[in-house]
Scaffold this active site. Structure first.
Site, short mmCIF file in Angstrom:
data_model
loop_
_atom_site.label_atom_id
_atom_site.label_comp_id
_atom_site.label_asym_id
_atom_site.label_seq_id
_atom_site.Cartn_x
_atom_site.Cartn_y
_atom_site.Cartn_z
N SER A 83 0.86 -1.19 0.00
CA SER A 83 0.00 0.00 0.00
C SER A 83 0.90 1.24 0.00
CB SER A 83 -0.89 -0.04 1.25
OG SER A 83 -1.61 1.16 1.41
N LYS A 141 -1.29 -1.08 -4.28
CA LYS A 141 -2.44 -0.26 -3.90
C LYS A 141 -1.97 1.17 -3.71
CE LYS A 141 -4.88 0.21 0.53
NZ LYS A 141 -5.58 -0.55 1.60
N LYS A 173 -3.06 5.06 -2.53
CA LYS A 173 -4.02 5.89 -1.82
C LYS A 173 -4.42 7.05 -2.73
CE LYS A 173 -4.13 3.87 2.25
NZ LYS A 173 -5.36 3.44 2.91
N ASP A 181 -7.31 3.08 -3.04
CA ASP A 181 -8.02 3.16 -1.76
C ASP A 181 -8.27 4.63 -1.43
OD1 ASP A 181 -9.04 2.95 0.80
OD2 ASP A 181 -7.29 1.96 1.68
N GLU A 211 -11.26 0.75 -3.26
CA GLU A 211 -11.55 0.51 -1.85
C GLU A 211 -12.16 1.76 -1.20
OE1 GLU A 211 -8.13 -1.11 0.15
OE2 GLU A 211 -8.90 -0.67 2.14
N ASP A 229 -13.91 -1.37 3.31
CA ASP A 229 -13.00 -1.47 4.46
C ASP A 229 -13.74 -0.89 5.66
OD1 ASP A 229 -11.01 -1.02 6.38
OD2 ASP A 229 -9.61 -0.01 5.06
N LYS A 262 -10.11 -6.45 8.21
CA LYS A 262 -9.06 -6.12 9.18
C LYS A 262 -9.52 -6.66 10.52
CE LYS A 262 -7.46 -1.88 6.99
NZ LYS A 262 -7.45 -0.40 7.06
N GLY A 264 -4.35 -4.14 6.42
CA GLY A 264 -3.33 -3.86 7.43
C GLY A 264 -3.49 -2.47 7.99
O1 OSB Z 1 -7.25 2.07 4.66
O2 OSB Z 1 -6.22 0.26 4.46
C1 OSB Z 1 -6.29 1.38 4.94
C2 OSB Z 1 -3.18 2.10 7.04
C3 OSB Z 1 -3.71 2.85 8.07
C4 OSB Z 1 -5.05 3.14 8.05
C5 OSB Z 1 -5.86 2.68 6.99
C6 OSB Z 1 -5.32 1.91 5.97
C7 OSB Z 1 -3.95 1.63 5.99
C8 OSB Z 1 -3.24 0.90 4.93
C9 OSB Z 1 -1.97 0.21 5.36
O3 OSB Z 1 -3.57 0.91 3.77
C10 OSB Z 1 -1.65 -1.07 4.70
C11 OSB Z 1 -0.49 -1.75 5.40
O4 OSB Z 1 -0.58 -2.06 6.61
O5 OSB Z 1 0.53 -1.98 4.74
MG MG Z 2 -8.51 0.93 3.37
#
Ligand code: OSB
Ligand code: MG
Length: 381
Positions: free
Chosen positions: A146, A172, A174, A199, A224, A249, A273, A301
């Site tokens: 990510s 992924k 953001k 995401d 996402e 999520d 999660k 994660g």
């Molecule tokens: O939205 O998935 C998410 C990290 C902190 C808060 C929200 C998210 C995330 C990640 C981290 O995308 C993914 C990882 O742990 O590598």
């Molecule tokens: Mg997410």
């Protein structure tokens, strides 16, 4: 199986520096925060868990300070001296507290670890024992990476190149309004075949449906959480207007949320999660529902330390987890973790489930102490 009796519980605020800034549509994660939970049993077994609470209430409502408060004042007192025949009994013992899923999950995880260690089982094998036959661990988790919001497209491309070269098979990115279409176009142009997903962390509204539909041309694995963090209805209205499957999520806090989202067509893929749904007991119920109904599933994660990561890798090794997970190698996050050994990426974009009992990684006491000191220094005025 041998039961356990909880003798004591210790809580440690987590403060680990990141190697690379992590910026999402809701802000920057300044360092890896959380609460580490250590459960000691009457037999002298130590179980470890991680509550993925954060510095700011931007992803979910919980923070490190609320996590410590809820655990200390309301959750831990209900477990002290209690005998537990199986970790799946824990949610009922914590049900007197509403919400606070992330806080609860770390305590439950520590009990799963202590119970697995007491019974000389890997956590992954203990999970499988709660599932129908055929759901044994694959001994590895298929993973991706990510990537946060970067200052420029070129900087993003540099990081994507680095992660692809390291062997990550799924990327992924953001996104947020103004950091979406051009980003997807640039990454897709250079990597026409890679598994790519976005995401949004709830950064859009249903009024953006036509804008989001422009993402359909980039052959994305999924998008996402485009809409509200508690929304299911608007996502059901958005999905028919997109070709790209919607992954939820934030909106899915328990099995009933998932059933509703499936019923109304709000979800094509689930990011599960364990922290968000209150722990591994609820995660196993959700896993089983996905397995029985062929719902595409992956494990998300929260940039966890090695303690949370090890438990997530164990869960992600279960066979109905059908898509790459947000669980990357230790060197994607930290120079030095609070547990050893680090998780290392295999050439097939997987992480191995550790061999030892329970979470299978060794917690380094001096590093926990250093992490607590960093937290205390940062929070003393
Ligand atoms: O939205 O998935 C998410 C990290 C902190 C808060 C929200 C998210 C995330 C990640 C981290 O995308 C993914 C990882 O742990 O590598
Ligand atoms: Mg997410």
């Amino acid at each position: 199986m041998r039961s356990i009796t909880i003798l004591s519980v210790n809580l440690y605020p987590l403060h680990l520096p990141f190697l690379e800034p992590f910026i999402t549509s809701f802000g920057e994660e300044p360092f890896k925060a959380g609460v580490i939970v250590e459960v000691t049993t009457l037999d002298g077994i130590h179980g470890w868990g991680e509550s993925p609470v954060e510095v700011y209430p931007g992803y979910g409502a919980e923070t490190v300070v609320t996590g410590l408060h809820i655990l200390e004042e309301f959750l831990v007192p209900n477990l002290s001296g209690v005998m537990i025949n199986h970790p799946t009994e824990v949610p009922a013992l914590l049900a007197h507290v509403r919400g606070n899923a992330h806080a609860k999950s770390g305590l439950e995880a520590a009990i799963w670890d202590a119970y697995a260690k007491t019974n000389h089982l890997r956590l992954a094998d203990l999970f499988a024992l709660s599932l129908p036959p055929g759901h044994g661990s694959r001994n590895k988790a298929v993973v991706g990476v990510s990537i946060g919001i970067m200052p420029t497209l070129e900087k993003t491309l540099e990081i994507v190149r680095k992660r692809v070269a390291q062997g990550y098979a799924r990327i992924k990115l953001k996104i947020k309004p103004g950091w979406d279409i051009d980003l997807a176009r640039a990454v897709r142009a250079e990597f026409p075949d890679i598994m790519l997903m976005l995401d949004a962390n709830s950064a859009y509204t249903l009024a953006d449906a036509d804008h989001l539909a422009q993402l359909d041309e980039f052959n994305l694995l999924m998008i996402e959480q485009p809409l509200g963090h508690e929304d299911i209805y608007d996502h059901s209205q958005l999905q028919p207007r997109l070709k790209t499957p919607i992954c939820l999520d934030e909106s899915i806090k328990n099995l009933n949320d998932l059933k509703l989202a499936l019923q109304v067509g709000a979800i094509g893929v689930l990011n599960l999660k364990p922290g968000r749904v209150g722990g591994f007991t609820e995660s196993l119920r959700i896993y089983q529902h996905c397995a029985e109904n062929n719902v595409p599933l992956w494990i998300g994660g929260m940039l966890e330390s090695g303690i949370g990561r090890a438990a997530n890798v164990a869960f992600a090794s279960l066979p109905a987890v059908s898509l790459p997970c947000d669980i990357s190698a230790t060197d994607r996050y930290f120079a030095e973790d609070i547990s050893e050994p680090p998780f290392v990426l295999n050439s097939d974009s997987t992480l191995n489930v550790p061999d030892g009992d329970g979470i299978g990684v060794q917690v380094i006491g001096s590093r926990i102490a250093e992490s607590v000191d960093r937290w205390t220094d940062a929070n003393s005025f």
